[in-house]
Design an enzyme around this catalytic site. Structure first.
Site, mmCIF file in Angstrom:
data_model
loop_
_atom_site.group_PDB
_atom_site.id
_atom_site.type_symbol
_atom_site.label_atom_id
_atom_site.label_comp_id
_atom_site.label_asym_id
_atom_site.label_seq_id
_atom_site.Cartn_x
_atom_site.Cartn_y
_atom_site.Cartn_z
ATOM 1 N N GLY A 140 9.625 7.798 -4.571
ATOM 2 C CA GLY A 140 8.167 7.826 -4.608
ATOM 3 C C GLY A 140 7.640 8.212 -5.974
ATOM 4 O O GLY A 140 6.661 7.642 -6.475
ATOM 5 N N GLU B 61 29.451 8.899 7.813
ATOM 6 C CA GLU B 61 29.384 8.400 6.440
ATOM 7 C C GLU B 61 30.724 7.759 6.059
ATOM 8 O O GLU B 61 31.773 8.352 6.252
ATOM 9 C CB GLU B 61 29.033 9.560 5.493
ATOM 10 C CG GLU B 61 29.227 9.298 4.012
ATOM 11 C CD GLU B 61 28.342 8.180 3.462
ATOM 12 O OE1 GLU B 61 27.134 8.167 3.774
ATOM 13 O OE2 GLU B 61 28.870 7.317 2.728
ATOM 14 N N GLY C 283 7.441 0.006 -8.210
ATOM 15 C CA GLY C 283 8.001 0.618 -6.994
ATOM 16 C C GLY C 283 9.387 0.115 -6.641
ATOM 17 O O GLY C 283 10.113 -0.404 -7.491
ATOM 18 N N SER D 156 0.819 -1.213 0.000
ATOM 19 C CA SER D 156 0.000 0.000 0.000
ATOM 20 C C SER D 156 0.855 1.265 0.000
ATOM 21 O O SER D 156 0.441 2.320 0.469
ATOM 22 C CB SER D 156 -0.914 0.009 1.218
ATOM 23 O OG SER D 156 -0.120 0.028 2.398
ATOM 24 N N CYS E 10 8.345 10.092 2.817
ATOM 25 C CA CYS E 10 9.390 11.108 2.574
ATOM 26 C C CYS E 10 9.240 12.300 3.502
ATOM 27 O O CYS E 10 10.150 13.111 3.632
ATOM 28 C CB CYS E 10 9.336 11.655 1.151
ATOM 29 S SG CYS E 10 8.853 10.493 -0.101
#
Lengths: 446, 446
Positions: free
Chosen positions: A297, A177, A278, A8, A42
């Protein structure tokens, strides 16, 4: 006819809505493990930062909205198995053991991605999070309330957005990082440096070129161990990427590529009546022609439209991706489309680059802000990438360059392009132009 | 080698700067009637509105700046005659009668435009203005200080910008437009209506479909006479367009087209060593292929680069124009590129249009603003025009569509285009897409 959709997220629900838009008859059933549907993951960092008031606001629609459209959603329900030969799925409610079966005419796999958890000792400690769902966001926000120090591992897009968001809740936030810069996938070092400095200005401690060797704690996290030091922390967020959730598809014998579920231009998998959209699918990269991932998205939404149209018999194809991305930290926006110089090198593409530092409006117009543009061309002068940093207009500029790259424009074309001008909105020479001129000159001078 | 440039507007000075950028040896002399050089006339309305503090701020450079670059500027000096056979011009200072001669190797005519004054009785009365130069702006501002009512004739771009500016200085401002809408050249009626309503909200009285028959007054203006009524006013601004200033070129036997000085892609006139740039030349329209005018600062600057490069022997061409324009009234931005539906009809082009009303950011993100998009296609679905109204990002969107139109994109291409998305910057489906989808459907349904 019945279409069953697994998942979903943006991909699953957009497929459902698109099918319904074009066809009122088809039975549509969406099955999802999620409790909340139709929210915008997001936006989670911006709820943490307080820019958006609450998690409720980022829920776009409730179940009733879809029921009204005659789209059935089974929430907190898990698909156990896909049986392509029998055209059926087996599923069960999360709080139940009873397994049910459901026949489909078309199946759409929109199972999304799952956080890629790095093989670091201690990732299962309390206070170590990944962020993917609204529930993750809620848990993180709650945990953060009692923290003095948070550590974000990974300075990709989600990492820096979350670090910025957490900084509003927690006095000290470190972002660690492995690569020598932030946003290594989408920005070149000199552009990344601008973002890093801005993050630091906002109070986030940025540690690049560092690896977390271990997350330390008894039951709950209390420190992270780097090569040469230990940093006490109350919370760790793993923002180390996402990988396609392909287990169901794999078990069903659907063809998996190097990265994710294999689909054609119609978003059709190796099984005729099974589509996939997706974060769980792999796509073709526009520049290299190779397969890649595009866990965005906006990609999912475009793929959903393609899948829906093809299911109902309309023609529509999904084009190779440029991975256009944009983000915002505080008041600074940045974006990237196509190849960075570093990625070009990695793919053995000889890159010629141009930079420009300009203003977003006429210099005398109040609110004129600095803008940084980098354009990447191949050795024929064809534009293959663009990065933009500014306080406004970044998304639209990235889109303009997405159009330009998709049409195989050369930097010389952009030098001759007609850009609009008015002092309150833009500058008489667009910032893209000097960057392109720099490349034209480099190419002329060999 | 000596290059003489007539005119110190965007076209003239950019030609000078561009030549100097590529060549340090060439002697460059600019001759101008103006007292001030290198200012931004487009910014005059925003000085009136107070957004920009003073006229000084919109002067980009002074004479010394150009002297430092070894560019000589003779201000308040008029060119009387061009003699193409002798490669010389005759000129004199405005305050002198003595005529001098100057030889040139190349001449650049950048004489700009002059306001098109309509044949209305009373245009010579005191208090009737046109706006073109900084001095015009200064005079208007001074006069406006003692006005209770101003009348702007013409609701094109300059008309509405000036009306908005004047409203900050004068209690009552009317804008009177012959056409049935504001901005008739660049916007279609439904888009123009949004601008008109906004202007009215800001307190400007907008009278469309009305003609001023007479400007009334003894020595100074005190009223304007419309068909059916008289409106008392203290000031009239004629914003009824600009026409190319071609008298010098015409007298010299340089070929004049239907609209302005004829030039080729190199900006070369009918005389080999005479170039022309800016508002005084006619250009080719990208959509119709016919000649037209493009009196925009950005056009002049691009033409100047082309002329300069060709003069110094580099290849560069000026492409047909799309007349990309943008403007801002208060907080509202609007823009247009290519053909409007109305202009298409006028040129016997069958147009199919799509509109979308959307948001600039995710609907839950603070600062999300309404955006209106109209896309105009021809009957093959090729995009030939676009209009955008929003409170942000308009210029960049117009530029994106300028690229799209220049590359002959179809609405179906834009439906499949990759646009960037992040909740704080954009929406997951770009506003261009539903507008294009509307057109695709109209075309499919015949």
């Amino acid at each position: 006819m019945r279409v069953v959709i697994i998942g979903s997220g943006a991909g699953g629900l957009s497929t459902a809505s698109n099918i319904r838009k074009y066809n009122k008859e088809i039975e549509i059933i969406v099955i999802t493990k999620d409790k909340y549907v139709a929210y915008s993951p997001c936006a989670i960092p911006y709820v943490l930062s307080g820019k958006i008031k609450s998690f409720d606001e980022i829920i776009m629609h409730d179940i009733e909205y879809y029921l009204d459209k005659d789209i059935n959603i089974l929430t907190e329900t898990e698909v156990i198995e896909i049986s392509p030969t029998k055209n059926l799925i087996k599923y069960k409610r999360l709080d139940d053991t009873k397994i049910k079966e459901l026949k489909y005419d078309y199946l759409v796999i929109a199972t999304g991605g799952i956080p890629a958890v790095p093989p670091i000792p201690g990732v299962n400690l309390e206070g170590v999070f990944t962020v993917r769902t609204l529930e993750d966001g809620i848990k993180i926000k709650k945990w953060a309330e009692n923290c003095e120090h948070a550590t974000v591992i990974g300075a990709g897009l989600i990492g820096i957005e979350m670090a910025y968001g957490l900084k509003h809740l927690i006095p000290e936030v470190d972002i660690i990082e492995m690569a020598s810069q932030v946003v290594p996938r989408s920005l070149d070092p000199e552009m990344a440096k601008i973002i890093q400095k801005y993050l630091e200005k906002l109070g986030v401690n940025v540690l690049v070129g560092k690896t977390v060797k271990k997350i330390i704690g008894e039951k709950r996290v209390n420190a992270v161990k780097l090569n040469n030091k230990k940093i006490n922390t109350d919370m760790v967020l793993l923002a180390t990427g996402v990988k396609p959730n392909i287990s169901l598809a794999k078990k069903a014998g659907i063809k998996i590529g190097k990265w994710g579920i294999k689909v054609n231009e119609k978003m059709q998998t190796s099984v005729r009546n099974i589509y996939a959209v997706g974060d769980c699918v792999e796509v073709k990269d526009f520049i290299t022609g190779e397969n890649t991932l595009s866990p965005l998205g906006s990609t999912a939404v475009r793929q959903a439209k393609v899948a829906a149209k093809n299911i109902i018999g309309k023609k529509c194809r999904f084009r190779p991706v440029l991975n256009a991305m944009v983000s915002r930290i505080g008041n600074l926006e940045f974006g990237s489309v196509g190849m960075t110089e570093i990625n070009a090198k990695y793919h053995n593409i000889e890159a010629v680059c141009g930079m420009s530092k300009a203003l977003t409006r006429a210099r005398y117009y109040p609110g004129a802000e600095r803008i940084y543009v980098k354009i990447v061309c191949n050795k024929d002068g064809k534009i293959i990438g663009c990065q933009v940093i500014a306080k406004e207009g970044v998304s639209e500029r990235i889109d303009a360059m997405s159009i330009a790259i998709s049409q195989h424009l050369k930097c010389s074309d952009l030098c001759e392009m007609e850009f609009s001008y008015a002092p309150p909105l833009s500058t008489v020479v667009d910032p893209f132009v000097p960057a392109c001129e720099e490349i034209v000159e480099k190419l002329q001078n060999g």
